[in-house]
Design a protein around this motif. Structure first.
Motif, PDB file in Angstrom:
ATOM      1  N   THR A   1      11.286 -42.047  14.058  1.00 31.60           N
ATOM      2  CA  THR A   1      11.849 -40.678  14.849  1.00 31.60           C
ATOM      3  C   THR A   1      10.677 -39.521  14.586  1.00 31.60           C
ATOM      4  OG1 THR A   1      13.285 -39.858  13.189  1.00 31.60           O
ATOM      5  CG2 THR A   1      14.140 -41.736  14.691  1.00 31.60           C
ATOM      6  N   GLY A   2      10.103 -39.203  13.879  1.00 26.86           N
ATOM      7  CA  GLY A   2       9.116 -38.232  13.652  1.00 26.86           C
ATOM      8  C   GLY A   2       8.306 -38.165  12.232  1.00 26.86           C
ATOM      9  N   PHE A   3       7.486 -37.342  11.986  1.00 28.32           N
ATOM     10  CA  PHE A   3       6.623 -37.072  11.089  1.00 28.32           C
ATOM     11  C   PHE A   3       6.869 -35.447  10.629  1.00 28.32           C
ATOM     12  CE2 PHE A   3       4.367 -40.237  13.185  1.00 28.32           C
ATOM     13  CZ  PHE A   3       4.519 -41.252  12.435  1.00 28.32           C
ATOM     14  N   TYR A   4       6.986 -35.279   9.316  1.00 29.99           N
ATOM     15  CA  TYR A   4       7.453 -33.982   8.747  1.00 29.99           C
ATOM     16  C   TYR A   4       6.202 -33.717   7.517  1.00 29.99           C
ATOM     17  CZ  TYR A   4      11.293 -34.463  11.680  1.00 29.99           C
ATOM     18  OH  TYR A   4      11.952 -34.634  12.877  1.00 29.99           O
ATOM     19  N   ARG A   5       5.771 -32.266   7.608  1.00 30.93           N
ATOM     20  CA  ARG A   5       4.832 -32.013   6.505  1.00 30.93           C
ATOM     21  C   ARG A   5       5.292 -30.866   5.915  1.00 30.93           C
ATOM     22  NH1 ARG A   5      -0.436 -31.203   9.503  1.00 30.93           N
ATOM     23  NH2 ARG A   5      -0.278 -33.503   9.511  1.00 30.93           N
ATOM     24  N   HIS A   6       5.106 -30.832   4.429  1.00 30.16           N
ATOM     25  CA  HIS A   6       5.528 -29.880   3.460  1.00 30.16           C
ATOM     26  C   HIS A   6       4.489 -28.813   3.673  1.00 30.16           C
ATOM     27  CE1 HIS A   6       6.532 -27.829  -0.029  1.00 30.16           C
ATOM     28  NE2 HIS A   6       7.623 -28.327  -0.023  1.00 30.16           N
ATOM     29  N   VAL A   7       4.793 -27.603   3.743  1.00 28.39           N
ATOM     30  CA  VAL A   7       3.792 -26.342   4.096  1.00 28.39           C
ATOM     31  C   VAL A   7       2.829 -26.186   2.946  1.00 28.39           C
ATOM     32  CG1 VAL A   7       5.529 -25.106   5.495  1.00 28.39           C
ATOM     33  CG2 VAL A   7       5.549 -24.579   2.987  1.00 28.39           C
ATOM     34  N   ASP A   8       3.217 -26.648   1.625  1.00 27.40           N
ATOM     35  CA  ASP A   8       2.304 -26.699   0.553  1.00 27.40           C
ATOM     36  C   ASP A   8       1.210 -27.854   0.386  1.00 27.40           C
ATOM     37  OD1 ASP A   8       3.619 -24.355  -0.399  1.00 27.40           O
ATOM     38  OD2 ASP A   8       4.827 -25.367  -1.785  1.00 27.40           O
ATOM     39  N   VAL A   9       1.598 -28.768   1.309  1.00 26.32           N
ATOM     40  CA  VAL A   9       0.878 -30.076   1.063  1.00 26.32           C
ATOM     41  C   VAL A   9      -0.900 -29.613   1.637  1.00 26.32           C
ATOM     42  CG1 VAL A   9       0.108 -32.210   2.239  1.00 26.32           C
ATOM     43  CG2 VAL A   9       2.161 -31.796   1.451  1.00 26.32           C
ATOM     44  N   ALA A  10      -1.267 -28.858   2.583  1.00 25.85           N
ATOM     45  CA  ALA A  10      -2.638 -28.571   2.869  1.00 25.85           C
ATOM     46  C   ALA A  10      -3.311 -27.933   1.831  1.00 25.85           C
ATOM     47  CB  ALA A  10      -2.509 -27.663   4.363  1.00 25.85           C
ATOM     48  N   SER A  11      -2.664 -27.074   1.073  1.00 21.85           N
ATOM     49  CA  SER A  11      -3.405 -26.397   0.024  1.00 21.85           C
ATOM     50  C   SER A  11      -3.730 -27.304  -1.119  1.00 21.85           C
ATOM     51  CB  SER A  11      -2.814 -25.317  -0.515  1.00 21.85           C
ATOM     52  OG  SER A  11      -1.439 -25.518  -1.064  1.00 21.85           O
ATOM     53  N   LYS A  12      -2.959 -28.628  -1.304  1.00 18.70           N
ATOM     54  CA  LYS A  12      -3.170 -29.533  -2.301  1.00 18.70           C
ATOM     55  C   LYS A  12      -3.866 -30.771  -1.971  1.00 18.70           C
ATOM     56  CE  LYS A  12       0.176 -27.363  -4.880  1.00 18.70           C
ATOM     57  NZ  LYS A  12       0.227 -27.341  -6.160  1.00 18.70           N
ATOM     58  N   VAL A  13      -4.319 -31.076  -0.689  1.00 18.35           N
ATOM     59  CA  VAL A  13      -4.825 -32.174  -0.306  1.00 18.35           C
ATOM     60  C   VAL A  13      -6.014 -31.815   0.559  1.00 18.35           C
ATOM     61  CG1 VAL A  13      -4.843 -34.154   1.202  1.00 18.35           C
ATOM     62  CG2 VAL A  13      -2.698 -33.405   0.086  1.00 18.35           C
ATOM     63  N   SER A  14      -7.274 -32.211   0.062  1.00 17.18           N
ATOM     64  CA  SER A  14      -8.477 -31.976   0.881  1.00 17.18           C
ATOM     65  C   SER A  14      -8.725 -33.210   1.880  1.00 17.18           C
ATOM     66  CB  SER A  14      -9.775 -31.883  -0.298  1.00 17.18           C
ATOM     67  OG  SER A  14      -9.681 -33.156  -0.924  1.00 17.18           O
ATOM     68  N   GLN A  15      -8.713 -32.701   3.212  1.00 16.62           N
ATOM     69  CA  GLN A  15      -8.912 -33.819   4.132  1.00 16.62           C
ATOM     70  C   GLN A  15     -10.167 -33.701   4.636  1.00 16.62           C
ATOM     71  OE1 GLN A  15      -5.623 -33.920   6.919  1.00 16.62           O
ATOM     72  NE2 GLN A  15      -4.161 -33.329   5.158  1.00 16.62           N
TER      73      GLN A  15
END
Length: 139
Positions: free
Chosen positions: A125-139
Motif C-alpha cells: 500500500t505504500g512506502f514511508y521514509r523517516h526524516v532522519d534516515v537521509a542524514s544517516k545513510v549515504s546513498q
C-alpha cells in the motif's frame, strides 16, 4: 562487503519481540533502525494484544504513517518502511533492503523477499521514509 540486512536474516519471530532474540514485523523495524541508524522508534508493543489482531495494528499504522517523522515516498530506497495489507487491514511492514527487495518477518524468521510480485506485490500500500534516515545513510 556484507549487505546491512544480512545480520538480521534468520532472526526468529516473537510476538512483541524487540531484540535479536525475536521480533515481530514492527520489532524488526525498531531493531534495524536502532542498530544501523541509531534512531529509536516507539515500541507500540502495548498497542496490540498479538500480531493476530490486525485491526489494532492497522489502527496504529494509520495513525502514525504520515505524522511526525514519516513521509510517504514513491521511489523507495534502503531503510524505507513498506506497508502491506493482510486481508482488509494494513497490518504488516517490511524494510526496503534494495529497491524491489525487502527485509521482513512474516511469521517464522526474518528473510528477504521481493515486494513487487507475488503475494506481497498485491498487498503493498505504500512506502514511508523517516526524516532522519537521509542524514544517516549515504546513498
Amino acid at each position: 562487503m556484507m549487505h546491512w540486512s544480512t545480520r538480521y536474516l534468520g532472526t526468529p519471530y516473537l510476538d512483541h519481540g524487540r531484540t535479536l532474540d525475536g521480533v515481530d514485523c514492527w520489532g524488526l523495524v525498531t531493531v534495524v533502525y536502532w542498530m544501523d541508524l541509531s534512531i529509536q522508534l516507539p515500541s507500540y508493543a502495548g498497542g496490540y494484544v498479538s500480531t493476530d489482531e490486525r485491526a489494532e495494528i492497522s489502527a496504529l499504522i494509520s495513525e502514525n504513517k504520515q505524522v511526525g517523522p514519516w513521509r510517504a515516498v514513491t521511489e523507495p530506497a534502503p531503510y524505507d518502511v513498506a506497508v502491506f495489507r493482510r486481508g482488509l487491514h494494513e497490518s504488516h511492514v517490511g524494510i526496503v533492503a534494495i529497491p524491489g527487495r525487502m527485509l521482513h518477518i512474516p511469521y517464522d524468521h526474518a528473510k528477504i523477499e521481493d515486494y513487487r510480485t507475488g503475494v506481497w506485490g498485491q498487498r503493498l500500500t505504500g512506502f514511508y521514509r523517516h526524516v532522519d534516515v537521509a542524514s544517516k545513510v549515504s546513498q
